[in-house]
Design a protein around this motif. Structure first.
Motif, mmCIF file in Angstrom:
data_model
loop_
_atom_site.group_PDB
_atom_site.id
_atom_site.type_symbol
_atom_site.label_atom_id
_atom_site.label_comp_id
_atom_site.label_asym_id
_atom_site.label_seq_id
_atom_site.Cartn_x
_atom_site.Cartn_y
_atom_site.Cartn_z
ATOM 1 N N MET A 94 0.826 -1.207 0.000
ATOM 2 C CA MET A 94 0.000 0.000 0.000
ATOM 3 C C MET A 94 0.862 1.259 0.000
ATOM 4 O O MET A 94 0.451 2.300 -0.513
ATOM 5 C CB MET A 94 -0.928 0.008 1.224
ATOM 6 N N GLU A 95 2.080 1.147 0.562
ATOM 7 C CA GLU A 95 2.966 2.306 0.619
ATOM 8 C C GLU A 95 3.398 2.765 -0.777
ATOM 9 O O GLU A 95 3.843 3.900 -0.949
ATOM 10 C CB GLU A 95 4.211 1.971 1.451
ATOM 11 N N LEU A 96 3.274 1.892 -1.770
ATOM 12 C CA LEU A 96 3.666 2.270 -3.120
ATOM 13 C C LEU A 96 2.732 3.324 -3.703
ATOM 14 O O LEU A 96 3.097 4.034 -4.639
ATOM 15 C CB LEU A 96 3.707 1.042 -4.026
ATOM 16 N N GLY A 97 1.523 3.429 -3.144
ATOM 17 C CA GLY A 97 0.622 4.501 -3.556
ATOM 18 C C GLY A 97 1.216 5.858 -3.258
ATOM 19 O O GLY A 97 1.119 6.795 -4.068
ATOM 20 N N GLU A 98 1.864 5.968 -2.103
ATOM 21 C CA GLU A 98 2.527 7.224 -1.743
ATOM 22 C C GLU A 98 3.718 7.486 -2.662
ATOM 23 O O GLU A 98 3.958 8.634 -3.067
ATOM 24 C CB GLU A 98 2.997 7.163 -0.291
ATOM 25 N N ALA A 99 4.462 6.431 -3.008
ATOM 26 C CA ALA A 99 5.595 6.598 -3.925
ATOM 27 C C ALA A 99 5.115 7.084 -5.286
ATOM 28 O O ALA A 99 5.743 7.961 -5.905
ATOM 29 C CB ALA A 99 6.348 5.276 -4.068
ATOM 30 N N ASP A 101 2.433 8.850 -5.884
ATOM 31 C CA ASP A 101 2.023 10.256 -5.732
ATOM 32 C C ASP A 101 3.239 11.178 -5.674
ATOM 33 O O ASP A 101 3.189 12.321 -6.151
ATOM 34 C CB ASP A 101 1.156 10.432 -4.484
ATOM 35 N N ASN A 102 4.334 10.703 -5.087
ATOM 36 C CA ASN A 102 5.563 11.509 -5.050
ATOM 37 C C ASN A 102 6.116 11.730 -6.458
ATOM 38 O O ASN A 102 6.613 12.813 -6.782
ATOM 39 C CB ASN A 102 6.625 10.826 -4.178
ATOM 40 N N ILE A 103 6.025 10.698 -7.283
ATOM 41 C CA ILE A 103 6.477 10.835 -8.671
ATOM 42 C C ILE A 103 5.586 11.826 -9.414
ATOM 43 O O ILE A 103 6.066 12.710 -10.135
ATOM 44 C CB ILE A 103 6.480 9.463 -9.374
ATOM 45 N N SER A 136 7.137 7.122 -14.522
ATOM 46 C CA SER A 136 7.359 8.513 -14.937
ATOM 47 C C SER A 136 6.907 8.726 -16.376
ATOM 48 O O SER A 136 6.233 9.713 -16.687
ATOM 49 C CB SER A 136 8.844 8.872 -14.805
ATOM 50 N N LEU A 137 7.300 7.812 -17.261
ATOM 51 C CA LEU A 137 6.937 7.940 -18.674
ATOM 52 C C LEU A 137 5.426 7.884 -18.868
ATOM 53 O O LEU A 137 4.854 8.666 -19.653
ATOM 54 C CB LEU A 137 7.607 6.831 -19.480
ATOM 55 N N ALA A 138 4.771 6.964 -18.176
ATOM 56 C CA ALA A 138 3.325 6.808 -18.332
ATOM 57 C C ALA A 138 2.562 7.996 -17.756
ATOM 58 O O ALA A 138 1.544 8.430 -18.318
ATOM 59 C CB ALA A 138 2.863 5.506 -17.666
ATOM 60 N N ILE A 139 3.046 8.531 -16.633
ATOM 61 C CA ILE A 139 2.399 9.709 -16.041
ATOM 62 C C ILE A 139 2.519 10.903 -16.986
ATOM 63 O O ILE A 139 1.535 11.615 -17.239
ATOM 64 C CB ILE A 139 3.027 10.034 -14.671
ATOM 65 N N ILE A 152 -4.562 8.918 -13.203
ATOM 66 C CA ILE A 152 -3.108 8.982 -13.269
ATOM 67 C C ILE A 152 -2.487 8.400 -12.004
ATOM 68 O O ILE A 152 -1.454 7.735 -12.056
ATOM 69 C CB ILE A 152 -2.643 10.436 -13.517
ATOM 70 N N HIS A 153 -3.135 8.613 -10.852
ATOM 71 C CA HIS A 153 -2.662 7.968 -9.615
ATOM 72 C C HIS A 153 -2.687 6.448 -9.775
ATOM 73 O O HIS A 153 -1.710 5.761 -9.445
ATOM 74 C CB HIS A 153 -3.537 8.379 -8.432
#
Length: 351
Positions: A94-99, A101-103, A136-139, A152-153
């Motif tokens: 679940m912490e990867l959601g925060e990662a 969002d940071n990107i 990064s590329l996909a965002i 996008i999230h």
């Protein structure tokens, strides 16, 4: 603006503002080259204590989607989470959601983020760096396509987890070209999207879109992909198909590594066959054919180094001539902007 920096204070990825030369004026690294981390110790060994670099916000030099320190911090977070993860022990994921969002935040902080041409270069990459790269590329591609921010999230989360199924493989596929695998190994490799999807399909904290990205990231428009060989691919997954394939090509992940310009030609040749043409065009619209620091050969026989990019002209950058057509070093600084000089073009990149 030019800065004089001590070599011991370099972090890597700085762009040289002046040539680095030996005592007898032989160029070690030319102006415009990027100082890779593995160069720093070598420069110290050569007794070079200071170098001139371009200020980070200079209009020349490499333009990257994520700054190196941001990418490194996120990579360590993603690596730590995924390496501690075991099959169906998903709470920490679940912490990867925060990662993710940071990107997204890091990308959105950049001025005119969707207007720039980015230097995306071939490199070696592990599963963690690859996941962050395609995130990064996909965002960025999604922003340019006008995808709504809530999706996008989910795209970001799906990208960071897209290859999690590889962690459940019984065979090590690191640095492997799948064309060299035997039939049984290839069958096993092509199951990794199913393994990843199956481990997360019952989780409520991850969206259906993120799950779909994990399952469909190797599918293709013509049904030639895997594991399902389906033509029915969600639109957002088509974005990841493009970004994932391109990054695999330039990193040599499950294939032979290509130069950036070769990967660009590959993506162009399979528009509307394997990949959505509008997505490919949007992606290539911000991808420099010759990243800053690339040494190239011009049609006039000159050797040059790419200094910076020109918006909307991904194959016509600003270059600095290093050698003339006879192979002789150029005295002084000769800069050529290829959108202003119409009869000069780049024939090829030099290794």
């Amino acid at each position: 603006m030019t800065l004089l920096k001590k070599v011991q204070d370099l972090k890597g990825d700085e762009i040289l503002a002046r040539d680095i030369m030996t005592w007898d004026y032989q160029i070690i690294l030319p102006q415009g080259a990027k100082i890779r981390k593995d160069y720093i110790d070598k420069l110290c060994d050569l007794g070079i204590s200071e170098v001139y670099v371009k200020e980070e916000d200079s209009k020349t030099g490499e333009i990257v989607i994520l700054k190196s320190e941001t990418e490194e911090a996120i990579r360590e977070t993603v690596k730590d989470i995924l390496e501690r993860h075991t099959y169906q022990n998903n709470d920490e994921l679940m912490e990867l959601g925060e990662a993710a969002d940071n990107i997204i935040s890091s990308i959105l902080e950049e001025e005119q983020v969707v207007e720039k041409i980015y230097d995306i270069r071939e490199r070696s990459a592990d599963i963690y760096e690859h996941s962050i790269s395609i995130c990064s590329l996909a965002i960025l591609t999604s922003l340019k396509l006008g995808v709504e921010i809530s999706k996008i999230h989910d795209i970001g989360v799906g990208c960071l987890l897209h290859d999690i199924g590889l962690r459940y493989m019984t065979i090590d596929y690191n640095n492997q070209d799948i064309a060299t695998l035997n039939k049984q190994e290839l069958i096993e490799y092509k199951k990794h999207p199913i393994y990843g999807y199956s481990s997360l399909k019952s989780e409520t904290w991850i969206s259906d879109l993120s799950k779909a990205i994990i399952l469909y990231h190797h599918e293709r428009l013509d049904g030639s992909g895997f594991p399902l060989r389906t033509r029915e691919i969600p639109y957002e997954c088509k974005i990841i198909n493009v970004c994932d394939t391109f990054d695999e090509l330039i990193c040599g992940i499950a294939c032979k590594r290509m130069k950036v310009y070769e990967a660009i030609e590959y993506m162009k040749s399979f528009k509307d066959i394997l990949f959505d043409a509008k997505i490919v065009d949007t992606f290539l619209g911000f991808t420099a054919v010759y990243p800053a620091g690339t040494v190239v050969l011009t049609n006039e026989g000159e050797t040059a180094i790419v200094l910076s990019q020109n918006k909307d002209f991904q194959d016509r950058p600003v270059i600095r001539i290093l050698k003339d057509k006879d192979g002789k070093d150029i005295d002084g600084e000769v800069i050529k902007d290829l959108i202003k000089i119409h009869n000069i073009f780049i024939e090829k990149a030099l290794d």
